[in-house]
Scaffold this motif. Sequence first.
Motif: not given
Length: 244
Positions: A215-219, A221-226, A231-241
Amino acid sequence: MNCRESKSQLQTYLDGELDLIRNLEQEEHLRECSECSQAFEALRLLQKSLRSESLRFQPPADLEKRVRSALRHESGSHAQTFRWRWLIPALSAAALVIVFAGYLLTRTPADDLVSSEIVSSHVRSLMTNSHLIDVPSEDPHSVKPWFDGKLDFSPPVKDLTAQGFTLIGGRLDYIANRPVAVLIYQRRKHTINLFVWPAPNGDTKPAAQVRQGYNLIHWTRSGMRFWAVSDLNLAELQQLAEEL
């Protein structure tokens, strides 16, 4: 993997469409074979060139109006009608060429290439005897200064232990043709690689995707690309974001 197999899969590898095992085999072969590596680099540069803005054609705003006016003006003449009968299919063919070129330019978005690199880096970091961490520490005040002088930017490093994400260290990596910072977090037994580098554009909302079972999440913010991958589920990875 031999050279014949490698060359037959270069485009698929570049598009990030190989399964995990074949992807790793291709990477190993390209590291060891200069001929195949050069062929891959040539293919990558060709794809990059085809996606150049200089190849895009923006028709004048009044093009349709001028064509319709010319058609009305010439409609009374048989000879002119004959020429337009030849011209209209030609214009249609040109339009098809433009549409097809647009398809080639957009078929493999830049984010797909980046996500493929990130997943490959994530997998390598989890292998036995690989280098997951350059600076092991749970203290952001130790991890953040470690990047000073090694990068042309200062990555934000946050302590998210209270939120259930334990910082375990950081490392340097190379993604999208530039050095990047990688922050490593732990969530239960799941390792999360968080890639960070400067972004030229404004903020974007988190976008998720799945590649090769990760699973990948990208965004931005504040001039930075993350980019976060795990392999953590998307819901918890979204929480990290959201916490970042």
